[in-house]
Write a protein that holds these residues in place. Sequence first.
Motif, PDB file in Angstrom:
ATOM      1  N   UNK A 254       9.007  -9.117  -0.606  1.00  0.00           N
ATOM      2  CA  UNK A 254       8.478 -10.322  -1.252  1.00  0.00           C
ATOM      3  C   UNK A 254       7.406  -9.923  -2.263  1.00  0.00           C
ATOM      4  N   UNK A 255       7.039 -10.874  -3.092  1.00  0.00           N
ATOM      5  CA  UNK A 255       5.971 -10.612  -4.059  1.00  0.00           C
ATOM      6  C   UNK A 255       4.844 -11.623  -3.841  1.00  0.00           C
ATOM      7  N   UNK A 256       3.673 -11.301  -4.365  1.00  0.00           N
ATOM      8  CA  UNK A 256       2.510 -12.147  -4.089  1.00  0.00           C
ATOM      9  C   UNK A 256       2.332 -13.278  -5.088  1.00  0.00           C
TER      10      UNK A 256
ATOM     11  N   UNK B 250       1.533   3.121  -0.316  1.00  0.00           N
ATOM     12  CA  UNK B 250       0.758   2.650   0.843  1.00  0.00           C
ATOM     13  C   UNK B 250       1.517   1.518   1.531  1.00  0.00           C
ATOM     14  N   UNK B 251       0.907   1.010   2.606  1.00  0.00           N
ATOM     15  CA  UNK B 251       1.512  -0.122   3.303  1.00  0.00           C
ATOM     16  C   UNK B 251       1.541  -1.336   2.381  1.00  0.00           C
ATOM     17  N   UNK B 252       2.540  -2.164   2.581  1.00  0.00           N
ATOM     18  CA  UNK B 252       2.740  -3.323   1.723  1.00  0.00           C
ATOM     19  C   UNK B 252       1.496  -4.192   1.595  1.00  0.00           C
ATOM     20  N   UNK B 253       0.755  -4.382   2.699  1.00  0.00           N
ATOM     21  CA  UNK B 253      -0.366  -5.338   2.675  1.00  0.00           C
ATOM     22  C   UNK B 253      -1.554  -4.854   1.830  1.00  0.00           C
ATOM     23  N   UNK B 254      -1.505  -3.575   1.432  1.00  0.00           N
ATOM     24  CA  UNK B 254      -2.580  -3.076   0.557  1.00  0.00           C
ATOM     25  C   UNK B 254      -2.438  -3.590  -0.875  1.00  0.00           C
TER      26      UNK B 254
ATOM     27  N   UNK C 275      -0.787  -3.644  -7.497  1.00  0.00           N
ATOM     28  CA  UNK C 275      -2.220  -3.380  -7.613  1.00  0.00           C
ATOM     29  C   UNK C 275      -2.784  -3.156  -6.208  1.00  0.00           C
ATOM     30  N   UNK C 276      -3.427  -2.018  -6.006  1.00  0.00           N
ATOM     31  CA  UNK C 276      -4.025  -1.742  -4.695  1.00  0.00           C
ATOM     32  C   UNK C 276      -5.342  -2.506  -4.627  1.00  0.00           C
TER      33      UNK C 276
END
Lengths: 684, 322
Positions: B145-147, B104-108, B301-302
Amino acid sequence: MGLLALGTALDWPDAQQHASKVREWGIKQLLEIWNKAKHKERDAMLWGDEIEYLVVTYSKDDPKVLLSLRQADILTALAADEELAQKGGGVPALQDLDASQSNPLPVFHPEFGRFMLEATPGKPWGIGFKELLEVEPDMKLRRKIAKEHMKTNEYPITLTTFPRLGVPGVFTDPYYPPSGSKLRSQFVPDEIANPHIRFPTLAANIRWRRGRKVQVNVPVFHDKNTASPWKDPTVNYDMHKWPEDADARNGAAPDNFIHMDAMAFGMGSCCLQITFQAKNITEGRKMYDQLSPIGPIMLALTAATPIYKGFLADTDVRWNQISTAVDDRTEEELGEKPLKNNRWRIPKSRYASNSTYISTDNRLRPEYMDLNLIIDESIKGQLMEGGMDERLATHFAHLFIRDPIVIFAEDLEELDMSKTDHFENIQSTNWQHMRFKPPPAGSDIGWRVEFRPMEIQMTDFENAAFAVFMVLITRAILSFDLNFYIPIAKVDENMETAHTRDAVLEQKFYFRKNPFPTRPPRSAVASGTSTPLMSRPASPSGPVEDEYALMTINEVINGSQTEDHDFPGLIPIVESYLDSVNVDVQTRCELATYLDLIRRRASGELWTAAKWIRQFVAKHPAYKADSVVDDEINKSLVGAVIDISEKEQVGKGWKGLDGVPDLERLLGQFRGGCGGGGGKEAGE
Amino acid sequence: MTRIVLSTGNIISGGPSIIRKPGTYRSNLEFTNSLRSNFLAAQQDYAAELQNGNGNGNGVSGYHDQYAQPNGSRPATEVWTEMDTATSTLYVPRVDWSSGSLQEDREQYEITLKLFFLPTAPANERAAYIKTALQLVTKELGVRSVDLLIASFPGVSFEGDCEWEADKLNANMGNDEEELTTWRELEALQSEGKIRKLGIAEFGTEKLARFIKQVKTRPAVNQINVKNCCNVPPPLTKLAKEERIELLTHGDCTDILPSGTLRELLGQGLQGAGVLADGESTGGGLRGNLIPEWVVKYTAFVKDRGVIENKGYFAGAELVEH
């Protein structure tokens, strides 16, 4: 709201004439939704729970506990509560609710039984782990709000069935005599059902289509002083008011069975149902299949229904009673007469365990499918012509073998393709243990799956525990790509097994031994210059019989290690899921409490509600070891359930319920415990 | 000197390795079992590729024979590992970079890394470890990047009969100076936008209080292990609340890859991968002193679906030839 759409409900002979038209229009509407929503993507995981209550009257001075038939008044009172409405709560069937509230209050709904109430959260739950902890307080709030809109002597309780529904004499408030024109029941009055025309028509047309009354026969529990053979003493063989009164004389009430004869005995049961929204249709189809084998396990684990019509039954759950209570099959369809007017012999009631798997998963082997599946080939053809794939078309072509039971004349005038009423007419009267739900017309809701087998529990703590467990197991299934497939015939068998008294400890269930996916070979191999060849068996190819084994509920839930298999257990699977996500300590510990309840119920350390109720009756001074649950025992039992519920509302443990025996066997030290043991047990 | 990079690939749908055995609270079994099964899978996959590899037309007969182990079941190391001579790094197994990217898109996604600095490795190399680990994970997942990156320092643990005791023992653990130096490296990466939030693991009340006084960016997360009491010491709860640090749970052990374990994983034993020579034997395999340096665990993780799409580990070690 469709439920309240009033109109002219057709009697069965009329309705029957229009059945094909409803089906035809229903299929058109289905194709319309399907085409609109088949590419719907990336819907969030939202979910909802439904709690159903019995409303009883109870007072210290009255020797009898009765079912209150004031559902309509209670709902009106809830709808008239301005404060409730301002905060987004109320009764959607009676009023427009403000859905824009960020944290709307719960909402209430009518149910089939006029003594029932249903409550749902004001908005669907998400999957934030902290949000899962809001479920229990919300359930408690629902109960509190419901109680506040009742008379002081009325209580919402979450027993699956009222133990003395249908006994001779008075069991409702107000009293109505049985043997009305709609139900024609010896035992319950027509007024037992919600008076909205849909419900009596549903009951009457099921009976009418069937050609006789429904037969809900439950084996009686033979205690020390129970006669053998036992004849249901409440059956009157000498009634001559309706033609159906002959049913009893014609063998409808066999020896050793508690005999019931109306839809209310089944549809008057309270369940705990959970609905999940899927990311897209593919995920929805997968969840439908994967949750299906878990259904009978959860039915046995939530067992709460040991009493019918004032007698101890030899079964622990409600399922088959509902199944027979809405069984509209004719003698021909049942196989009792050769086919003449009907199209098929149909092996299952409209209310039954699933008959289809629908996923596009390549692990779904043809051997799992139901060999006796009845489908309407022409409907399947229409759906496939409309572009639906064969597997899903087969599913709906199976649901559409049924006739619509309630048809409103007004709805037959014109086909409205912006609605789904005709589709829903058939879909929502197929009560299988899973339901695959297409997005409703004109909404942003996604594809959903409903998990329907669980029995309601007496406390909201337990109800929240089971709801949250199911949510977590779906997340684990999707994350780990688990595979619980076993043949549908085995799921059917498990569903029967789940009925056995104390099945949770005494019985074994078919379950898949290895739920894990086989690892696909790395893509470097597949995309290389060579022909991709699997280096090890990628898809199962051995005999299907080798894939599953008989397991106890404890093994399924907590894991097992035998020579034959080492099934990891659903709880360890869920814990491993939680190990892999970011969850704060407090939330994790609260979730652990829920998992712990389920773990202990499965191991037998704690009792199911069914076992607790049996023990309650057995130890009651008024019980004569003759299977009879009289008014006095009933009053004590319902009184105990009310007390437990009130203690739960206060939230300070169960201390002070000395009059309630064996409470610690039901609830352990959870939620403050029963005194003495301290509250340290939660996470152990 | 050879660097070794171990990887598990995506273990989320990789079978039983990921399932915790009841009763185990802290363990590295998930990691070591996943490594083992990934080694085995790679050996099988790449050996199969060789055996069926005649389709490329060069028709070298017996090509695979030269790589087959004379005695046995394991294919030769060259077949399923990869040596990057430019950096002198041996990938065990070869990494299939095409398989891990997100659907999915990165922001998910919420992408979390936990980086274990191992007690066997020198603290002054940590900047390089961080860089390598971050590079490997972002490449594997196809993200920039990572969260959240959680740093797990050696010698720091939150263990005891109960959490209260753990909190006390914790106060004198670890090495404050080294931890602060490492933290500054992480802060720099955060300001570059490579890491959104930073966290630490197993800091008790005292240690955490000391730490936040000396850092520019406070950790957003402190991961602790709750065994079975579920009683977080109230001072820690209070401090975390005041400083807005989220207390998250975990079930990892701190020394996630001891030398002995690594040697066994790569060695010639029955459970080993056959990459490393046995001490005295004359058989094949690399020789030298093996030093585990770091392990990174990552999860994608979605968020709004609660689904873990990718989870895996990389580990770095150094082989010092005698």
